[in-house]
Design a protein around this motif. Structure first.
Motif, PDB file in Angstrom:
ATOM      1  N   UNK A  15       0.796  -1.219   0.000  1.00  0.00           N
ATOM      2  CA  UNK A  15       0.000   0.000   0.000  1.00  0.00           C
ATOM      3  C   UNK A  15       0.828   1.269   0.000  1.00  0.00           C
ATOM      4  N   UNK A  16       2.141   1.120   0.038  1.00  0.00           N
ATOM      5  CA  UNK A  16       3.057   2.270   0.063  1.00  0.00           C
ATOM      6  C   UNK A  16       4.138   2.060  -0.999  1.00  0.00           C
ATOM      7  N   UNK A  17       3.786   2.178  -2.289  1.00  0.00           N
ATOM      8  CA  UNK A  17       4.718   1.802  -3.360  1.00  0.00           C
ATOM      9  C   UNK A  17       6.001   2.628  -3.436  1.00  0.00           C
ATOM     10  N   UNK A  18       6.023   3.803  -2.833  1.00  0.00           N
ATOM     11  CA  UNK A  18       7.238   4.630  -2.868  1.00  0.00           C
ATOM     12  C   UNK A  18       8.269   4.183  -1.827  1.00  0.00           C
ATOM     13  N   UNK A  19       7.868   3.333  -0.901  1.00  0.00           N
ATOM     14  CA  UNK A  19       8.733   2.909   0.189  1.00  0.00           C
ATOM     15  C   UNK A  19       9.334   1.544  -0.114  1.00  0.00           C
ATOM     16  N   UNK A  20      10.552   1.325   0.397  1.00  0.00           N
ATOM     17  CA  UNK A  20      11.213   0.026   0.265  1.00  0.00           C
ATOM     18  C   UNK A  20      11.822  -0.350   1.614  1.00  0.00           C
ATOM     19  N   UNK A  21      11.931  -1.609   1.841  1.00  0.00           N
ATOM     20  CA  UNK A  21      12.511  -2.085   3.093  1.00  0.00           C
ATOM     21  C   UNK A  21      14.013  -2.250   2.930  1.00  0.00           C
ATOM     22  N   UNK A  31      11.728  13.976  -4.166  1.00  0.00           N
ATOM     23  CA  UNK A  31      12.390  15.072  -4.874  1.00  0.00           C
ATOM     24  C   UNK A  31      11.380  16.204  -5.023  1.00  0.00           C
ATOM     25  N   UNK A  32      11.673  17.317  -4.389  1.00  0.00           N
ATOM     26  CA  UNK A  32      10.800  18.489  -4.416  1.00  0.00           C
ATOM     27  C   UNK A  32      11.141  19.365  -5.623  1.00  0.00           C
ATOM     28  N   UNK A  33      10.268  20.305  -5.907  1.00  0.00           N
ATOM     29  CA  UNK A  33      10.477  21.219  -7.032  1.00  0.00           C
ATOM     30  C   UNK A  33      11.714  22.095  -6.835  1.00  0.00           C
ATOM     31  N   UNK A  41       8.227  20.654   3.055  1.00  0.00           N
ATOM     32  CA  UNK A  41       7.838  19.258   3.260  1.00  0.00           C
ATOM     33  C   UNK A  41       8.381  18.750   4.594  1.00  0.00           C
ATOM     34  N   UNK A  42       9.638  19.058   4.886  1.00  0.00           N
ATOM     35  CA  UNK A  42      10.232  18.648   6.164  1.00  0.00           C
ATOM     36  C   UNK A  42       9.461  19.266   7.325  1.00  0.00           C
ATOM     37  N   UNK A  43       9.104  20.531   7.209  1.00  0.00           N
ATOM     38  CA  UNK A  43       8.332  21.193   8.265  1.00  0.00           C
ATOM     39  C   UNK A  43       7.002  20.482   8.504  1.00  0.00           C
ATOM     40  N   UNK A  44       6.322  20.118   7.427  1.00  0.00           N
ATOM     41  CA  UNK A  44       5.038  19.431   7.571  1.00  0.00           C
ATOM     42  C   UNK A  44       5.215  18.030   8.158  1.00  0.00           C
ATOM     43  N   UNK A  84       3.076   6.705   9.877  1.00  0.00           N
ATOM     44  CA  UNK A  84       3.794   7.923   9.500  1.00  0.00           C
ATOM     45  C   UNK A  84       4.169   7.904   8.024  1.00  0.00           C
ATOM     46  N   UNK A  85       4.548   6.759   7.487  1.00  0.00           N
ATOM     47  CA  UNK A  85       4.888   6.672   6.058  1.00  0.00           C
ATOM     48  C   UNK A  85       3.702   7.095   5.195  1.00  0.00           C
ATOM     49  N   UNK A  86       2.507   6.653   5.545  1.00  0.00           N
ATOM     50  CA  UNK A  86       1.316   7.028   4.782  1.00  0.00           C
ATOM     51  C   UNK A  86       1.079   8.532   4.860  1.00  0.00           C
ATOM     52  N   UNK A  87       1.291   9.096   6.020  1.00  0.00           N
ATOM     53  CA  UNK A  87       1.111  10.549   6.181  1.00  0.00           C
ATOM     54  C   UNK A  87       2.170  11.310   5.385  1.00  0.00           C
ATOM     55  N   UNK A  88       3.401  10.806   5.370  1.00  0.00           N
ATOM     56  CA  UNK A  88       4.466  11.434   4.577  1.00  0.00           C
ATOM     57  C   UNK A  88       4.106  11.399   3.096  1.00  0.00           C
ATOM     58  N   UNK A  89       3.536  10.291   2.630  1.00  0.00           N
ATOM     59  CA  UNK A  89       3.098  10.211   1.236  1.00  0.00           C
ATOM     60  C   UNK A  89       2.060  11.285   0.929  1.00  0.00           C
ATOM     61  N   UNK A  90       1.134  11.511   1.835  1.00  0.00           N
ATOM     62  CA  UNK A  90       0.116  12.554   1.643  1.00  0.00           C
ATOM     63  C   UNK A  90       0.756  13.935   1.563  1.00  0.00           C
ATOM     64  N   UNK A  91       1.704  14.188   2.432  1.00  0.00           N
ATOM     65  CA  UNK A  91       2.407  15.467   2.445  1.00  0.00           C
ATOM     66  C   UNK A  91       3.167  15.667   1.134  1.00  0.00           C
ATOM     67  N   UNK A  92       3.870  14.627   0.690  1.00  0.00           N
ATOM     68  CA  UNK A  92       4.626  14.726  -0.563  1.00  0.00           C
ATOM     69  C   UNK A  92       3.699  14.996  -1.743  1.00  0.00           C
ATOM     70  N   UNK A  93       2.571  14.299  -1.786  1.00  0.00           N
ATOM     71  CA  UNK A  93       1.618  14.493  -2.883  1.00  0.00           C
ATOM     72  C   UNK A  93       1.043  15.907  -2.890  1.00  0.00           C
ATOM     73  N   UNK A  94       0.786  16.439  -1.710  1.00  0.00           N
ATOM     74  CA  UNK A  94       0.215  17.795  -1.604  1.00  0.00           C
ATOM     75  C   UNK A  94       1.212  18.862  -2.008  1.00  0.00           C
ATOM     76  N   UNK A  95       2.491  18.548  -1.978  1.00  0.00           N
ATOM     77  CA  UNK A  95       3.542  19.512  -2.327  1.00  0.00           C
ATOM     78  C   UNK A  95       4.182  19.238  -3.678  1.00  0.00           C
ATOM     79  N   UNK A  96       3.587  18.358  -4.454  1.00  0.00           N
ATOM     80  CA  UNK A  96       4.162  17.993  -5.757  1.00  0.00           C
ATOM     81  C   UNK A  96       3.960  19.089  -6.779  1.00  0.00           C
TER      82      UNK A  96
END
Length: 96
Positions: A15-21, A31-33, A41-44, A84-96
Motif C-alpha cells: 500500500x506504500x509503493x514509494x517505500x522500500x525495506x 524530490x521536491x520542485x 515538506x520537512x516542516x510538515x 507515519x509513512x502514509x502521512x508522509x506520502x500525503x504530504x509529498x503528494x500535496x507539495x508535488x
C-alpha cells in the motif's frame, strides 16, 4: 509497540509503493520542485511526527529528501512506521 513480522511488513508495503525495506527500516526518497519546497515538506513532516511522537531520520540534499523510518525502541518496524509513512506520502503528494 509490537514488531511486525516479515509477512506483515511486505503486506503494508504493497500500500506504500514509494517505500522500500532495508533491514529494520523502510525508506523513501522525495524530490521536491526546489529547496524551499523541500524544507516546507520537512516542516510538515515534523508537525506530523510530533503529533505521533514518532520521528523519521531525514537527510536533505538540495531538493531531495531521504527518509528512513524504524521504531528504534522496539528494535524494528511497527504499525507506527507505516502510519507515519502514509502521512508522509500525503504530504509529498500535496507539495508535488
Amino acid at each position: 509497540m509490537n514488531l511486525l513480522d516479515d509477512s506483515a511488513v511486505d503486506d503494508r508495503l504493497t500500500g506504500l509503493p514509494e517505500w522500500r525495506r532495508e533491514g529494520d527500516e523502510i525508506r523513501r526518497k522525495i524530490t521536491a520542485a526546489d529547496f524551499p519546497t523541500a524544507i516546507r515538506i520537512v516542516d510538515e513532516i515534523a508537525v506530523e511526527a510530533e503529533k505521533l511522537n514518532h520521528h523519521p531520520d531525514i537527510d536533505i540534499r538540495w531538493r531531495t529528501l531521504h527518509l528512513a523510518l524504524s521504531t528504534h525502541d522496539a528494535g524494528g518496524l511497527t504499525e507506527m512506521d507505516f502510519t507515519l509513512a502514509a502521512r508522509i506520502d500525503e504530504i509529498a503528494a500535496a507539495n508535488a
